[in-house]
Design an enzyme around this catalytic site. Structure first.
Site, PDB file in Angstrom:
ATOM      1  N   SER A  28      58.895   3.180  18.729  1.00 18.91           N
ATOM      2  CA  SER A  28      58.576   1.786  19.037  1.00 18.91           C
ATOM      3  C   SER A  28      57.216   1.711  19.730  1.00 18.91           C
ATOM      4  O   SER A  28      56.604   2.739  20.041  1.00 18.91           O
ATOM      5  CB  SER A  28      59.644   1.228  19.975  1.00 18.91           C
ATOM      6  N   PHE A  33      54.942   1.526  22.894  1.00 18.97           N
ATOM      7  CA  PHE A  33      55.028   2.145  24.236  1.00 18.97           C
ATOM      8  C   PHE A  33      55.821   3.448  24.244  1.00 18.97           C
ATOM      9  O   PHE A  33      56.166   3.950  25.310  1.00 18.97           O
ATOM     10  CB  PHE A  33      55.656   1.174  25.267  1.00 18.97           C
ATOM     11  N   GLY A  44      54.757   6.324  23.325  1.00 15.22           N
ATOM     12  CA  GLY A  44      53.889   7.480  23.532  1.00 15.22           C
ATOM     13  C   GLY A  44      53.374   8.110  22.245  1.00 15.22           C
ATOM     14  O   GLY A  44      53.009   9.284  22.234  1.00 15.22           O
ATOM     15  N   THR A  87      50.555   7.331  20.585  1.00 10.39           N
ATOM     16  CA  THR A  87      49.117   7.595  20.703  1.00 10.39           C
ATOM     17  C   THR A  87      48.871   8.742  21.676  1.00 10.39           C
ATOM     18  O   THR A  87      48.049   9.627  21.409  1.00 10.39           O
ATOM     19  CB  THR A  87      48.382   6.314  21.133  1.00 10.39           C
ATOM     20  N   ASP A 110      45.790   7.016  13.674  1.00 12.85           N
ATOM     21  CA  ASP A 110      46.661   6.211  14.549  1.00 12.85           C
ATOM     22  C   ASP A 110      46.954   4.872  13.884  1.00 12.85           C
ATOM     23  O   ASP A 110      46.229   4.452  12.981  1.00 12.85           O
ATOM     24  CB  ASP A 110      45.984   5.995  15.916  1.00 12.85           C
ATOM     25  N   GLU A 111      48.022   4.212  14.315  1.00 16.09           N
ATOM     26  CA  GLU A 111      48.423   2.898  13.777  1.00 16.09           C
ATOM     27  C   GLU A 111      48.561   2.948  12.254  1.00 16.09           C
ATOM     28  O   GLU A 111      48.119   2.052  11.541  1.00 16.09           O
ATOM     29  CB  GLU A 111      47.392   1.818  14.170  1.00 16.09           C
ATOM     30  N   GLN A 120      50.881   2.312  10.337  1.00 17.89           N
ATOM     31  CA  GLN A 120      51.609   1.211   9.691  1.00 17.89           C
ATOM     32  C   GLN A 120      50.679   0.108   9.201  1.00 17.89           C
ATOM     33  O   GLN A 120      51.080  -0.708   8.376  1.00 17.89           O
ATOM     34  CB  GLN A 120      52.666   0.626  10.645  1.00 17.89           C
ATOM     35  N   CYS A 123      63.742   1.191  27.642  1.00 19.31           N
ATOM     36  CA  CYS A 123      64.185  -0.188  27.415  1.00 19.31           C
ATOM     37  C   CYS A 123      63.875  -1.041  28.638  1.00 19.31           C
ATOM     38  O   CYS A 123      64.273  -0.692  29.758  1.00 19.31           O
ATOM     39  CB  CYS A 123      65.676  -0.240  27.095  1.00 19.31           C
ATOM     40  N   CYS A 171      67.397  -2.378  30.222  1.00 22.70           N
ATOM     41  CA  CYS A 171      68.397  -1.537  30.910  1.00 22.70           C
ATOM     42  C   CYS A 171      67.905  -0.143  31.299  1.00 22.70           C
ATOM     43  O   CYS A 171      68.619   0.576  31.993  1.00 22.70           O
ATOM     44  CB  CYS A 171      69.648  -1.397  30.030  1.00 22.70           C
TER      45      CYS A 171
HETATM   46  P1  ADP Z   1      52.381   3.922  21.719  1.00 15.85           P
HETATM   47  O1  ADP Z   1      51.161   4.460  21.023  1.00 15.85           O
HETATM   48  O2  ADP Z   1      53.660   4.492  21.192  1.00 15.85           O
HETATM   49  O3  ADP Z   1      52.423   2.405  21.745  1.00 15.85           O
HETATM   50  P2  ADP Z   1      51.084   4.935  24.101  1.00 15.85           P
HETATM   51  O4  ADP Z   1      50.935   6.397  23.873  1.00 15.85           O
HETATM   52  O5  ADP Z   1      49.857   4.098  23.885  1.00 15.85           O
HETATM   53  O6  ADP Z   1      52.331   4.379  23.249  1.00 15.85           O
HETATM   54  O7  ADP Z   1      51.541   4.636  25.588  1.00 15.85           O
HETATM   55  C1  ADP Z   1      52.606   5.289  26.226  1.00 15.85           C
HETATM   56  C2  ADP Z   1      52.531   4.901  27.693  1.00 15.85           C
HETATM   57  O8  ADP Z   1      52.908   3.527  27.834  1.00 15.85           O
HETATM   58  C3  ADP Z   1      53.498   5.609  28.595  1.00 15.85           C
HETATM   59  O9  ADP Z   1      53.015   6.858  29.015  1.00 15.85           O
HETATM   60  C4  ADP Z   1      53.580   4.649  29.782  1.00 15.85           C
HETATM   61  O10 ADP Z   1      52.505   4.889  30.676  1.00 15.85           O
HETATM   62  C5  ADP Z   1      53.315   3.283  29.164  1.00 15.85           C
HETATM   63  N1  ADP Z   1      54.497   2.399  29.067  1.00 15.85           N
HETATM   64  C6  ADP Z   1      54.461   1.052  29.235  1.00 15.85           C
HETATM   65  N2  ADP Z   1      55.669   0.498  29.009  1.00 15.85           N
HETATM   66  C7  ADP Z   1      56.518   1.497  28.706  1.00 15.85           C
HETATM   67  C8  ADP Z   1      57.912   1.563  28.349  1.00 15.85           C
HETATM   68  N3  ADP Z   1      58.687   0.484  28.276  1.00 15.85           N
HETATM   69  N4  ADP Z   1      58.435   2.770  28.061  1.00 15.85           N
HETATM   70  C9  ADP Z   1      57.666   3.889  28.140  1.00 15.85           C
HETATM   71  N5  ADP Z   1      56.355   3.882  28.454  1.00 15.85           N
HETATM   72  C10 ADP Z   1      55.779   2.716  28.743  1.00 15.85           C
HETATM   73 MG    MG Z   2      49.676   3.580  19.897  1.00 11.49          MG
END
Ligand code: ADP
Ligand code: MG
Length: 198
Positions: A19, A21, A23, A25, A91-92, A94, A148, A151
Site C-alpha cells: 500500500s 506508506f 516503504g 520507495t 518507482d511508481e 503502477q 493501519c 488500529c
Molecule cells: P511507499 O513508497 O510505499 O509509499 P515510502 O518508502 O515512501 O513508502 O515511505 C515509508 C515511510 O513512510 C515509513 O518509513 C514511515 O516513515 C512513513 N509512514 C507514514 N505513514 C506510515 C504508515 N501508516 N505506516 C508506515 N509508515 C508510514
Molecule cells: Mg513510493
C-alpha cells in the site's frame, strides 16, 4: 533477499509492492544503494505523472532520496539507458502502461537486474495493473506492509480519505492513508476521524 545479487550473472526481475506508506520507495532505495556499494552502474526511472513535477529524484515519505530520470512513457527508457548499466530501478510502476512488461522482460533477458516498486492495489482495493502482471513474471516479489492508521495492525490497503473519485490523484499524499483489511473501505472515507481506535 537482495543478497544473492552479489553472485548474480544473469538478468532478472524483482518487484516490491504494498500500500501507500509501506516503504516501497525506501526498499527500492536500499537495494539501489547496495548495488552501488557493489560498484554496479545503476539507473533509476520514474513516471512523470504530473507535468508540474519533473524532479530528477525519487524520494520516500521519510525523505530518503536517490537520483532518478523522469519518463513520459516507459518506451522512453531506451533513450536514457546507458550501456554500462547493470541494475535498473523503477518507482511508481503502477503509473506506466502495460508496455512496461515487455520492456522489463527485454532488460532482464539482456542480463540486467530490474527492480520495480509500485502499488499492488488502488484505493478501491482493486488490482492495479501493470503491477500484478509484473508480479507474475518476476523472479522475486516482496509484499511490504504499512501501519493501519485506524488500529495499528499491518496495513495492506490504501484508504482514500479526501478528494474526488478519480483513480489517480497526483501529489496528494494527504488524501490517502494506510489501512488493514478490516478497516479499509473501498470509497472515500471522509468520516475517518470517527473510526479511530488508536
Ligand atoms: P511507499 O513508497 O510505499 O509509499 P515510502 O518508502 O515512501 O513508502 O515511505 C515509508 C515511510 O513512510 C515509513 O518509513 C514511515 O516513515 C512513513 N509512514 C507514514 N505513514 C506510515 C504508515 N501508516 N505506516 C508506515 N509508515 C508510514
Ligand atoms: Mg513510493
Amino acid at each position: 533477499m537482495s543478497e544473492f545479487s552479489y553472485f548474480q550473472t544473469r538478468g532478472w526481475i524483482e518487484v516490491v509492492v504494498g500500500s501507500m506508506f509501506s516503504g516501497k520507495t525506501e526498499e527500492l532505495i536500499r537495494r539501489v544503494r547496495r548495488a552501488e556499494f557493489a560498484k554496479l552502474k545503476v539507473q533509476v526511472f520514474k513516471p512523470i505523472i504530473d507535468n508540474r513535477y519533473r524532479e530528477k529524484e525519487v524520494t520516500s515519505h521519510n525523505q530518503n532520496t536517490v537520483n532518478a530520470i523522469p519518463l513520459k512513457d516507459i518506451e522512453e527508457i531506451w533513450d536514457h539507458l546507458s550501456p554500462k548499466t547493470r541494475v535498473v530501478g523503477i518507482d511508481e510502476g503502477q503509473f506506466f502502461s502495460p508496455q512496461i512488461v515487455n520492456i522489463v522482460q527485454d532488460l532482464a533477458d539482456r542480463g540486467l537486474r530490474v527492480i520495480i516498486a509500485g502499488l499492488d492495489t488502488d484505493w478501491k482495493g482493486q488490482a492495479f495493473e501493470p503491477m500484478p502482471t509484473l508480479m507474475a513474471i518476476a523472479e522475486n516479489v516482496t509484499k511490504q506492509h504499512a501501519v493501519c492508521m485506524t488500529c495499528g495492525a499491518p496495513a495492506s490497503r490504501t484508504q482514500k480519505i479526501a478528494g474526488g473519485d478519480s483513480l489517480i490523484e497526483v501529489g496528494a499524499t494527504e488524501s490517502y492513508e494506510a489501512r488493514c483489511r478490516e478497516h479499509f473501505i473501498p470509497r472515500v472515507d471522509s468520516m475517518k476521524d470517527l473510526n479511530r481506535s488508536i
